[in-house]
Write a protein that holds these residues in place. Structure first.
Motif: not given
Length: 729
Positions: A205-208, A211-213, A628-633
Motif C-alpha cells: 500500500y502507498s495510499l491506504v 496520514r498525509a493523504l 481494523g485497518l485505518a484507511i485514512n488515519p
C-alpha cells in the motif's frame, strides 16, 4: 465549566448482529464493465461526469470508476458523504488498487440504481451504521484491481510485451523505456475483457493508511466551493417553503393566501398533505409570503404528547408491566440474594434534535414525464421509490443526483422519506411548471418532530463480599427508530433500542436484559450511534459506580469484565498507557474512563478534568480505537475529535422538549450545542495497529466522552447524574 443559559465480538442479541441489522435482502457483488455508452440510469444530473465522458469518447468505465482521456479517475460513491469523509475513504481504497495518481482522482455520488449500488448488508442503496467502508472494502478493492489489470492488458497489447514486464505507479503504465498515462490507454483498456485480478497485499500500500493523504473535498470546503443542495440550482429555479401545523397531527382547516400571492416574486401557494407551500423567486420572498398566509388549523386530532408525560408512561410500564423482550444468563436471582452490596441507578435521556448545519434541502424538476432530484440523499432507494409513488411514474423515471450533505446524524435516513415526499408533493401540486428548491429554515427543522427518542434506563448490580461483580440487570424503556418494521422484522426495531447495553458488553457471570416500549405518536428517527448514544453512557457511568463501591481501580474493574474480549481490553490498555495510568494523576487532575464496542469498532476514552464540580475544566481526552485497518488515519482522528464535541453536547447542553404535541425549542438560542470554549484543551487519538478488515468510526467516536467526563466529576464528588443534560451544579 461555562455553559449556555439553562433554557472479539460480543454475543448477538436474539440472533441479530450488526451485519444482519436492517438486512432485508442482500445482493451479490456486481462489477460488470460497461460498454462505452451512456450507463444505465445515468442522467443529465446524476453521475454527470460518467454520462459526459461516455458520451464524449470511449474510455474505461465500471459502476465504480471511470478514466477519461485526460487520465482523470472518477470514483462513483454509492454512499453519502455528509461530513464524515467517506468519499475520500472510498476513493482511497479504489485508487490504491488502481495505482492512480491521487492528484487526478475525484469522486461523485453514484446515481440511484440497483443492483449496481446496493448496500451489501442492507439490500438497498443507503448509508448508515458506520458501515460504508466495511461493506464496500472488498468490492472497491476488486473494482480497482480489475481496472488496473485492464490497463496493463491494453499496454501489453499495444507494446507487444508480456503483461508481467509492465509496472503501474502513480497513474502511469510502464514497460522499459515506454510509458503511458492512464488516459492514453483508457479507450483500449475499456475494450478488454474483465479479468478477475487479485487485490494487493497490505505491504504494497502507498495510499491506504497514509496520514498525509489529503481529503478530496478539503479545498472545496475551505474555499466555499463545495456544492450543497442549499446552494445554487438550475436556471429558472423557484424556492418553496412550507407552512407546517403548529402541533403534530393538526391539519389545514381553511386559509386565505390572497395577501401572500399579491407579494412581488410569489408564484403560487399550494396545499399539500403537510401544510401550505409558498413558491417564490427567492428564499426571502418565500419567507415573507409564508408569514403573510392566514391559516386556520384544525387541531382536533393533534397530538397531546409531552416529554415528561411519555417518561411517566415508560416508568409506569417498567414498574408494573411485563417487558416486551427479555434475555437472561446464569442465575441472577441467586446472585442478588447472596450479594454483599446491591447498587441501583436510573437515567433519563431526552429527545435530541439532529440539527445538521445544512437544514434538509432538496430540489427537483419534471421534464418530459421524468423527474430529476438533487440533494444529499442518504437512502437513495427509498427516496426514489417514495417520489415515484407520489408522482405516479415508474421508479426508473425518477433520477437522483446525490451531492454532499452538510450533516445528517441520521435525519436524512428517514424511513418514510418525509423531506423528499414534501418536494415531490410540491412538484405535483405545481404540475411541474418550475424547477423547485424546497428549503427549510432552522426553525422548520427543529419543529419537524423527528428526534432522537427519549429513553429510561434502570440498572441494578450485585457485588460479593470481595467486591467482585456477580450479576447485572439492565432495563431499558423507550421506542425504537424502526416502528415500520415492528411486524416484519421486530428484532431490528428492538435492536435499535437495546444495542450497546451493559448485559451485552460486559461479561457479568449472571444477568438480565429487559425492554419495555410504550406507544408514541411523536415520529422518532435514527440518530448518530442508534441506541449506543444512550446505552453507552448509562452502562459506563453505572459500571464506574460499581468500581467505586468495590473500592477497585476503574480500569482494572473493567478489564476483569472484559477478560474474554481482547480487542476491548486492548483499547482500554492503550488509552491507559497514553495517560500513564499506573502513575498518580497530575496534581489537581481527576480521571474518568469509558469503553464501548459499536459498529464492529472498539473504542476507549479517558478524560482528565481539573477544578471542582462547580468550576471544572476538561484538560484532556485521550482515545484509543481499534477499527481494523485505518484507511485514512487523519479522517479517523477528525471524526473522533468531532465525535467528542458531539458527545459532550448531548451530555451537558442539548435537550429538545415536547409539550402538547409541539417542540418547545426552535433554534440554537434555546437548543444550545457544544461551544469551543468548553472543549477539552487537548485531544489525543491512538489508532491501534490491526490486521483486521476496516470497520467504521463516524458513530463510535461520538458515544463516550460525556460518560468519561461524568465519571471524573462523580469521583470529584459531584452529584450523581440521573438525567440528561447533566449539570453538576
Amino acid at each position: 465549566m461555562r455553559h449556555e443559559p439553562d433554557t472479539s465480538s460480543p454475543r448477538a442479541h436474539a440472533g441479530l448482529d450488526r451485519r444482519r441489522f436492517v438486512s432485508l435482502s442482500a445482493t451479490a457483488l456486481v462489477l460488470g464493465i460497461m460498454a462505452p455508452k451512456l450507463a444505465r440510469g445515468a442522467t443529465p444530473d446524476g453521475a454527470q461526469s460518467l454520462a459526459r465522458a461516455q458520451e464524449d469518447a470511449p474510455h474505461l468505465a465500471s459502476p465504480f470508476l471511470s478514466i477519461d482521456a485526460q487520465g482523470t479517475v472518477t470514483v462513483y460513491a454509492k454512499h453519502l458523504d455528509m461530513g464524515q469523509g467517506i468519499w475520500t475513504g472510498l476513493a482511497t481504497i479504489l485508487a490504491e488498487e488502481l495505482d492512480a495518481n491521487w492528484e487526478q482522482v475525484r469522486v461523485e455520488g453514484a446515481p440511484a440504481r440497483l443492483p449496481d449500488y446496493v448496500h451489501l448488508d442492507y439490500g438497498a442503496q443507503t448509508t448508515g451504521g458506520s458501515t460504508s467502508i466495511a461493506q464496500s472494502w472488498q468490492q472497491l478493492r476488486e473494482a480497482g484491481a480489475n481496472a488496473r489489470a485492464m490497463l496493463v492488458a491494453a499496454a501489453a497489447a499495444r507494446w507487444q510485451v508480456p503483461a508481467g514486464d509492465i509496472t503501474v505507479a502513480n497513474g502511469v503504465v510502464r514497460a522499459g523505456e515506454r510509458s503511458a498515462h492512464f488516459g492514453e490507454l483508457a479507450a483500449e483498456a475499456g475494450a478488454q475483457d474483465v479479468p478477475e485480478a487479485s487485490p494487493k497485499p497490505r505491504s504494497a500500500y502507498s495510499l491506504v493508511g497514509q496520514r498525509a493523504l489529503g481529503a478530496l473535498d478539503a479545498r472545496a470546503k475551505s474555499t466555499g466551493r463545495q456544492l450543497y443542495a442549499i446552494d445554487g440550482g438550475w436556471p429558472g429555479l423557484k424556492v418553496a417553503l412550507l407552512a407546517r401545523p403548529p402541533r403534530l397531527g393538526a391539519r389545514v382547516a381553511r386559509f386565505d393566501a390572497s395577501a401572500a400571492k399579491a407579494m412581488p416574486g410569489v408564484r403560487a401557494v399550494v396545499e399539500i398533505p403537510g401544510g401550505l407551500a409558498v413558491v417564490a423567486d427567492g428564499t426571502w420572498q418565500a419567507m415573507k409570503a409564508r408569514d403573510a398566509l392566514d391559516i386556520t388549523w384544525d387541531e382536533s386530532a393533534a397530538s397531546t404528547t409531552s416529554s415528561q408525560g411519555y417518561l411517566d408512561t415508560l416508568a409506569e410500564a417498567m414498574d408494573s408491566a411485563e417487558p416486551e423482550f427479555s434475555e437472561e444468563r446464569g442465575d441472577s436471582a441467586a446472585a442478588f440474594a447472596k450479594a454483599a452490596q446491591v447498587l441501583e441507578a436510573e437515567f433519563t435521556f431526552p429527545y435530541l434534535a439532529h440539527a445538521p448545519m445544512e437544514p434538509l434541502t432538496s430540489m427537483g424538476r419534471i421534464e418530459d414525464g421524468e423527474c430529476y432530484l438533487r440533494a444529499g440523499f442518504q437512502s437513495q432507494t427509498i427516496n426514489q421509490q417514495a417520489a415515484a409513488e407520489i408522482l405516479g411514474v415508474p421508479t426508473e423515471k425518477v433520477h437522483l443526483e446525490t451531492i454532499a450533505a452538510g450533516g445528517s446524524f441520521g435525519r436524512r435516513a428517514a424511513a418514510d422519506s418525509d423531506w423528499i415526499c414534501e418536494l415531490a408533493q410540491v412538484l405535483k401540486a405545481t404540475q411541474g411548471r418550475w424547477p423547485i428548491k424546497l428549503m427549510r429554515t432552522r426553525e422548520d427543522e427543529m419543529a419537524a418532530m423527528r428526534y432522537r427518542p427519549q429513553a429510561l434506563h434502570r440498572l441494578r448490580a450485585a457485588l460479593d463480599d470481595t467486591g467482585r461483580p456477580t450479576a447485572i440487570e439492565h432495563g431499558i424503556g423507550g421506542e425504537g427508530v424502526f416502528p415500520h418494521l415492528l411486524k416484519i422484522a421486530p428484532e431490528v426495531h428492538r435492536f435499535s433500542v437495546i444495542l450497546g447495553n451493559a448485559f451485552e458488553q460486559y461479561d457479568f457471570p449472571a444477568g438480565r436484559l429487559d425492554w419495555w416500549r410504550a406507544d408514541l405518536d411523536i415520529p422518532v428517527e435514527t440518530y448518530r450511534g442508534i441506541a449506543n448514544n444512550h446505552t453507552a453512557p448509562a452502562k459506563e457511568i453505572f459500571v464506574d459506580r460499581l468500581a467505586r463501591a468495590a473500592k477497585a481501580d476503574p480500569l482494572a474493574f473493567r478489564l476483569n469484565l472484559l477478560a474474554e474480549r481482547p480487542r476491548a481490553a486492548g483499547v482500554l490498555r492503550r488509552a491507559a498507557a497514553m495517560v500513564d495510568w499506573d502513575s498518580p494523576a497530575p496534581e489537581g487532575i481527576t480521571r474518568g474512563v469509558a469503553v464501548q464496542f459499536a459498529d464492529e469498532t472498539h473504542i476507549a476514552q479517558i478524560a482528565e478534568v481539573s477544578g471542582t464540580p462547580e468550576d471544572y475544566r476538561i484538560e484532556r481526552i485521550v482515545c484509543a480505537v481499534d477499527l481494523g485497518l485505518a484507511i485514512n488515519p487523519d479522517i479517523v482522528r477528525a471524526q473522533i475529535e468531532g465525535g467528542i464535541a458531539f458527545a459532550l453536547s448531548n451530555t451537558f447542553v442539548s435537550e429538545l422538549t415536547v409539550e402538547n404535541g409541539a417542540a418547545v425549542q426552535s433554534n440554537f438560542h434555546d437548543y444550545p450545542i457544544q461551544g469551543m470554549y468548553d472543549m477539552p484543551r487537548r485531544i489525543e487519538v491512538a489508532i491501534v495497529d490491526s490486521e483486521e478488515a476496516p470497520t467504521g468510526i463516524g458513530e463510535p467516536g461520538s458515544l463516550l466522552a460525556g460518560a468519561a467526563v461524568i465519571n471524573a466529576l462523580e469521583r470529584m464528588g459531584a452529584k450523581p447524574v440521573t438525567s440528561f443534560p447533566y449539570r453538576p451544579v
